[in-house]
Write an enzyme that holds these catalytic residues in place. Structure first.
Site, PDB file in Angstrom:
ATOM      1  N   TYR A  74       0.816  -1.223  -0.003  1.00 49.16           N
ATOM      2  CA  TYR A  74      -0.024   0.056   0.102  1.00 49.16           C
ATOM      3  C   TYR A  74       0.811   0.981   0.050  1.00 49.16           C
ATOM      4  CZ  TYR A  74      -3.804   3.201   0.728  1.00 49.16           C
ATOM      5  OH  TYR A  74      -4.655   4.174   0.728  1.00 49.16           O
ATOM      6  N   PHE A 126      -6.538  22.159 -24.050  1.00 48.72           N
ATOM      7  CA  PHE A 126      -6.804  20.653 -23.999  1.00 48.72           C
ATOM      8  C   PHE A 126      -8.032  20.211 -23.418  1.00 48.72           C
ATOM      9  CE2 PHE A 126      -6.803  16.199 -23.127  1.00 48.72           C
ATOM     10  CZ  PHE A 126      -6.975  15.438 -24.254  1.00 48.72           C
ATOM     11  N   THR A 127      -9.021  19.432 -23.772  1.00 43.22           N
ATOM     12  CA  THR A 127     -10.418  19.324 -23.280  1.00 43.22           C
ATOM     13  C   THR A 127     -10.358  19.161 -21.738  1.00 43.22           C
ATOM     14  OG1 THR A 127     -10.166  17.162 -23.717  1.00 43.22           O
ATOM     15  CG2 THR A 127     -11.597  18.394 -25.173  1.00 43.22           C
ATOM     16  N   ASP A 217       2.138  20.935 -20.250  1.00 41.43           N
ATOM     17  CA  ASP A 217       1.233  19.831 -20.467  1.00 41.43           C
ATOM     18  C   ASP A 217       2.432  18.984 -21.169  1.00 41.43           C
ATOM     19  OD1 ASP A 217      -0.088  17.821 -21.378  1.00 41.43           O
ATOM     20  OD2 ASP A 217      -1.908  19.100 -21.882  1.00 41.43           O
ATOM     21  N   LYS A 260       0.168   8.483 -23.132  1.00 43.95           N
ATOM     22  CA  LYS A 260       0.524   8.875 -24.349  1.00 43.95           C
ATOM     23  C   LYS A 260       2.161   8.572 -24.396  1.00 43.95           C
ATOM     24  CE  LYS A 260      -3.672  10.687 -24.045  1.00 43.95           C
ATOM     25  NZ  LYS A 260      -3.822  12.315 -23.522  1.00 43.95           N
ATOM     26  N   ARG A 384     -12.650  16.568 -33.781  1.00 44.17           N
ATOM     27  CA  ARG A 384     -12.172  17.523 -32.773  1.00 44.17           C
ATOM     28  C   ARG A 384     -12.510  19.043 -33.609  1.00 44.17           C
ATOM     29  NH1 ARG A 384     -11.875  15.899 -28.454  1.00 44.17           N
ATOM     30  NH2 ARG A 384     -10.212  14.991 -27.272  1.00 44.17           N
ATOM     31  N   PHE A 451     -18.613  16.054 -26.162  1.00 40.19           N
ATOM     32  CA  PHE A 451     -18.140  14.963 -27.202  1.00 40.19           C
ATOM     33  C   PHE A 451     -18.251  13.524 -26.817  1.00 40.19           C
ATOM     34  CE2 PHE A 451     -13.776  14.202 -25.849  1.00 40.19           C
ATOM     35  CZ  PHE A 451     -13.728  15.346 -24.993  1.00 40.19           C
TER      36      PHE A 451
HETATM   37  C1  LIG Z   1      -4.353  13.059 -22.972  1.00 40.65           C
HETATM   38  C2  LIG Z   1      -4.134  14.305 -22.743  1.00 40.65           C
HETATM   39  C3  LIG Z   1      -4.386  15.049 -21.346  1.00 40.65           C
HETATM   40  C4  LIG Z   1      -4.991  14.142 -20.360  1.00 40.65           C
HETATM   41  O1  LIG Z   1      -4.702  12.960 -19.918  1.00 40.65           O
HETATM   42  P1  LIG Z   1      -5.486  11.764 -19.572  1.00 40.65           P
HETATM   43  O2  LIG Z   1      -4.499  10.636 -19.066  1.00 40.65           O
HETATM   44  O3  LIG Z   1      -6.204  11.324 -20.673  1.00 40.65           O
HETATM   45  O4  LIG Z   1      -6.059  12.292 -18.148  1.00 40.65           O
HETATM   46  C5  LIG Z   1      -4.227  15.992 -21.321  1.00 40.65           C
HETATM   47  N1  LIG Z   1      -3.333  16.879 -22.550  1.00 40.65           N
HETATM   48  C6  LIG Z   1      -3.122  16.157 -23.439  1.00 40.65           C
HETATM   49  C7  LIG Z   1      -2.414  17.220 -24.587  1.00 40.65           C
HETATM   50  C8  LIG Z   1      -3.638  15.088 -23.633  1.00 40.65           C
HETATM   51  O5  LIG Z   1      -3.440  14.614 -25.090  1.00 40.65           O
END
Ligand SMILES: *Cc1c(COP(=O)(O)O)cnc(C)c1O
Length: 459
Positions: A74, A126-127, A217, A260, A384, A451
């Site tokens: 843990y 970004f969303t 980011d 990613k 998008r 979306f």
């Molecule tokens: C995917 C993404 C995020 C968010 O990450 P998650 O792991 O999906 O929560 C933030 N910024 C960008 C540019 C992304 O492509």
């Protein structure tokens, strides 16, 4: 010499997952059931899945071996110490806080670093990032260069920040009204467009003058580094790892999605140099994510992420990654299909405004194009454009983004060039029959991040 325009896959395939295509009649039925929203299709009904490169990566044999080495204690897991050391080594920040994925890190940073009414300027948005900023009272302000909003303008670093726009905002509202600058490397919504080191340095200098923090980011920081090596003067002899490290030397911290460039299926983290912010982030992570030594990840997830990050900065990996995406883009360009140029790091974006000139933006051309591509070929992509952009929080009006795109996102190490050929043929065939693509209207519109779960019908 070997041709490196489109290098062959730098791996052998050790494990396979069969894919198959269901017939057109069934595709038509499931598409209607999904309300013309590709997010609502079942994976089993998809032939080639280009919905996203998020968490869809193929892990290496070493990562899978690492999964067996999970220390599921843990607290104080061995895998956490390895991940923390890896991130510190590659990114160079003083502190790391693990989260279940990128948005977990965004939630914590936005909660701690934004006071209601402050601005959060960024190179496009970004969303999920923007959602968390606005949910904490932040005001998003776009400071990307104009070229990023034009699908045909060439710029080697189309994700760069326009320093005049940033300076203009500082002059207008005052530095104390800016929570921090959010610099995304690369810019997802602009088509995976990179940011140059020169621009990162200049943003740092300007922000230092006014005492403004800069958080990246970092989601696609390795793809960004490849472009710097390829395009920026003075960087061709630097390693990807060196460029990644230098990039972060101009930041106060970052949010990262391991799904990613971490080449895993889940995970993320938040980095910072500020000791005080670190202490407060650890207080919040226990509320939202879990102990500061796992943050929502299992031990095996953390091991796979650490190994994946190390693999991602290997040149052969990232060169193939970028050039495979470029290969698909080149096939479409050669056939006269309108796409966002130059092709970015993780995806090829179809320009739905030019693809469907017979539809107005209110008829959701990109949403309909994505639906029709699935119908014709079993290839899944995503919108998008106006649907993703959502509504203005104050006026309730639809945001009307200049870019109305369909994203064909390539998962890492999953598909071959032959799959790209199939996708290209499908898109080219649809382009020849584009008049058949009809507009859509909402039958269900969720309030947040619409979306993902909205439903439509044909007009
Ligand atoms: C995917 C993404 C995020 C968010 O990450 P998650 O792991 O999906 O929560 C933030 N910024 C960008 C540019 C992304 O492509």
């Amino acid at each position: 010499m070997l041709d490196t325009k489109y290098p062959a896959e730098p791996f052998r395939i050790k494990s396979v997952e069969p894919v198959k295509m269901i017939d057109r009649e069934t595709r038509e039925k499931v598409l209607k059931e999904a309300g013309y929203n590709t997010f609502l299709l079942n994976s089993e009904d998809v032939y080639i899945d280009l919905l996203t490169d998020s968490g869809t990566n193929a892990m290496s044999d070493k990562q899978w071996a690492g999964m067996m080495m999970g220390d599921e204690a843990y607290a104080g897991s061995r895998n956490w110490h390895y991940l923390e050391a890896t991130v510190k080594e590659l990114f160079g920040f003083k502190h790391v806080v693990p989260t279940h994925q990128g948005r977990g890190a965004e939630n914590i940073l936005s909660t701690l670093a934004i006071k209601a009414g402050q601005y959060t300027p960024g190179n496009m948005y970004f969303t999920t990032t923007r959602y968390h900023q606005e949910a904490n009272g932040g005001i998003f302000y776009d400071i990307v260069i104009d070229e990023a909003h034009d699908t045909t303008a060439y710029h080697p670093f189309k994700g760069n920040i326009d320093l005049n726009k940033l300076k203009g905002l500082i002059d207008k509202v005052g530095a104390e009204q800016i929570a921090y600058v959010c610099l995304a490397i690369t810019v997802n919504l602009a088509g995976g467009q990179p940011v140059s080191i020169e621009n990162m340095k200049a943003v740092r200098e300007l922000c230092d003058k006014y005492g403004i923090k800069v958080y990246y980011d970092a989601t696609r920081c390795v793809e960004n580094a490849f472009y710097i090596k390829e395009r920026e003067a003075g960087y061709s002899n630097k390693t990807i790892a060196e460029i990644v490290h230098e990039s972060f030397s101009y930041a106060d911290g970052c949010t990262m999605s391991g799904k990613k460039d971490g080449i895993t299926n889940i995970g993320g983290f938040l980095c910072m140099n500020d000791d005080e912010l670190f202490i407060r982030a650890k207080e919040l992570v226990v509320v939202f994510e879990g102990m500061p030594s796992y943050g929502g990840m299992t031990g095996r997830d953390m091991e796979a992420l650490a190994i994946g990050l190390r693999e991602s900065v290997q040149y052969e990996y990232i060169e193939h990654r970028i050039k495979q995406v470029r290969y698909l883009g080149d096939l479409l360009l050669d056939a006269g299909v309108p796409i966002m140029e130059p092709v970015g790091g993780h995806a090829v974006f179809l320009d739905a405004k030019r693809f469907c000139p017979h539809l107005t933006q209110d008829q959701f051309p990109a949403q309909s194009l994505a639906a029709n591509l699935y119908l014709e070929s079993g290839v899944r992509s995503m919108e998008r454009g106006i649907v993703s952009a959502g509504r203005d929080v104050n006026t309730g009006e639809n945001h009307k983004p200049k870019l109305e795109l369909v994203r064909l996102t390539i998962p890492r190490r999953v598909y071959t060039y032959a799959h790209m050929d199939v996708v290209a043929r499908a898109v080219i065939a649809l382009h020849k029959n584009k008049e058949k693509i009809r507009g859509l209207r909402f039958v269900y519109e969720p309030k947040q991040l619409r979306f993902f779960t909205a439903r439509f019908e044909e007009i």
